[in-house]
Design an enzyme around this catalytic site. Structure first.
Site, PDB file in Angstrom:
ATOM      1  N   SER A  22       0.798  -1.107   0.073  1.00  0.00           N
ATOM      2  CA  SER A  22       0.092  -0.119   0.003  1.00  0.00           C
ATOM      3  C   SER A  22       0.846   1.073   0.144  1.00  0.00           C
ATOM      4  CB  SER A  22      -1.014   0.060   1.171  1.00  0.00           C
ATOM      5  OG  SER A  22      -0.497   0.048   2.452  1.00  0.00           O
ATOM      6  N   ASN A  23       2.173   1.215   0.827  1.00  0.00           N
ATOM      7  CA  ASN A  23       2.754   2.455   0.705  1.00  0.00           C
ATOM      8  C   ASN A  23       3.413   2.449  -0.621  1.00  0.00           C
ATOM      9  OD1 ASN A  23       3.061   4.085   3.026  1.00  0.00           O
ATOM     10  ND2 ASN A  23       3.452   2.175   4.314  1.00  0.00           N
ATOM     11  N   ARG A  74      22.430 -14.297   5.016  1.00  0.00           N
ATOM     12  CA  ARG A  74      22.058 -12.809   4.960  1.00  0.00           C
ATOM     13  C   ARG A  74      22.919 -12.092   4.039  1.00  0.00           C
ATOM     14  NH1 ARG A  74      21.698 -10.054  10.482  1.00  0.00           N
ATOM     15  NH2 ARG A  74      21.202  -8.156   9.465  1.00  0.00           N
ATOM     16  N   ARG A 100      12.694  -7.932   6.082  1.00  0.00           N
ATOM     17  CA  ARG A 100      14.006  -8.603   6.323  1.00  0.00           C
ATOM     18  C   ARG A 100      14.821  -7.480   6.831  1.00  0.00           C
ATOM     19  NH1 ARG A 100      13.323 -13.503   6.844  1.00  0.00           N
ATOM     20  NH2 ARG A 100      15.766 -13.565   6.364  1.00  0.00           N
ATOM     21  N   ILE A 101      15.919  -7.672   7.589  1.00  0.00           N
ATOM     22  CA  ILE A 101      16.601  -6.831   8.201  1.00  0.00           C
ATOM     23  C   ILE A 101      18.132  -7.133   7.508  1.00  0.00           C
ATOM     24  CG2 ILE A 101      17.970  -6.361  10.332  1.00  0.00           C
ATOM     25  CD1 ILE A 101      15.697  -7.268  11.938  1.00  0.00           C
ATOM     26  N   HIS A 118       8.191   3.530   9.251  1.00  0.00           N
ATOM     27  CA  HIS A 118       7.853   2.857  10.509  1.00  0.00           C
ATOM     28  C   HIS A 118       6.560   3.540  11.142  1.00  0.00           C
ATOM     29  CE1 HIS A 118       8.595   0.347  13.736  1.00  0.00           C
ATOM     30  NE2 HIS A 118       8.370   1.193  14.657  1.00  0.00           N
ATOM     31  N   ASP A 152      21.526  -0.117  12.752  1.00  0.00           N
ATOM     32  CA  ASP A 152      20.569  -0.217  13.876  1.00  0.00           C
ATOM     33  C   ASP A 152      19.331  -0.246  13.543  1.00  0.00           C
ATOM     34  OD1 ASP A 152      23.002  -0.161  15.699  1.00  0.00           O
ATOM     35  OD2 ASP A 152      22.879   1.842  15.704  1.00  0.00           O
ATOM     36  N   ASP A 154      15.316   0.440  13.172  1.00  0.00           N
ATOM     37  CA  ASP A 154      14.515   1.446  13.195  1.00  0.00           C
ATOM     38  C   ASP A 154      15.387   2.767  13.848  1.00  0.00           C
ATOM     39  OD1 ASP A 154      12.349   0.118  12.136  1.00  0.00           O
ATOM     40  OD2 ASP A 154      11.966  -0.878  14.253  1.00  0.00           O
TER      41      ASP A 154
END
Length: 222
Positions: A22-23, A74, A100-101, A118, A152, A154
């Site tokens: 949606s974003n 990763r 995913r980070i 966020h 880091d 968020d």
């Protein structure tokens, strides 16, 4: 009506998603305006069934699926994402529900060029289930944040925030919907600032050239 931006002046953006997008749709809609300073060059999902891929194809935007399960770790997954973005000539990255980070190595290869949205007023309520946690904590104001991504989670310089009230009868779903409406306003504005070269980063603080307080903090009425 604003004048169109020269095609070669528009920044090429890669958008990363994992779900409905949606974003992503708000960014696609903004980029459909020739005066918008960015174009969506590629949409990548780590899930082949993400509905956001349909949204991208309907808008005529190239898509790619990079399944994290197909990679040993990763680092290998991040390398595949990096290669796809660079092959498409992307200059900026927007994370839009990408679950995913990234490794620090990936983030450091795109310094001050990755945006994330966020659904909380950072630095409060990082991580997941933030609307439920805001209600449980008795918060009276919630909202969303667009920030520049750092290694880091968020964290990173905040570009813009939009605030909404937490109502007495709110559920996680109702508060999420109210915040999402503001996400759709905020993300295209923040990307436009970055794409047009108006963002200045000093340590963990970002400023936007020419922006007033009202332009940076959007506080809609309940």
């Amino acid at each position: 009506m604003s004048a169109p931006v020269a095609p070669d002046a528009r920044k090429r953006v890669g958008v990363l998603i994992s779900g409905r997008g949606s974003n992503l749709q708000s960014l696609l809609d903004a980029a459909a305006d020739p005066a918008y300073p960015a174009e969506i060059a590629l949409v990548i999902s780590n899930k082949a069934d993400a509905y956001g891929l349909v949204r991208a194809r309907e808008a005529g935007v190239a898509t790619a699926v990079v399944d994290h399960k197909a990679y040993a770790g990763r680092d290998a997954f991040d390398a595949a994402i990096d290669a796809a973005l660079r092959d498409a000539g992307c200059e900026l990255i927007c994370l839009a529900g990408f679950m995913r980070i990234f490794t620090p190595g990936f983030v450091n290869r795109w310094p001050n060029r990755i945006l994330n949205i966020h659904p909380s007023l950072l630095p409060s309520f990082t991580g997941l289930h933030v609307q439920r946690r805001a209600i449980e904590a008795g918060a009276t104001i919630a909202g969303c944040t667009v920030h520049i991504v750092t290694p880091d989670l968020d964290a990173g310089p905040i570009l813009a925030q939009a605030a909404v009230p937490v109502l007495a009868d709110d559920t996680e779903a109702s508060l999420s919907a109210r915040i999402l409406a503001q996400e759709h306003r905020l993300y295209p504005a923040a990307l436009a600032w970055l794409a047009s070269g108006r963002v200045r980063v000093d340590g963990n603080r970002a400023t936007v050239d020419g922006a007033t307080a009202d332009g940076v903090l959007l506080s809609p009425q309940p």
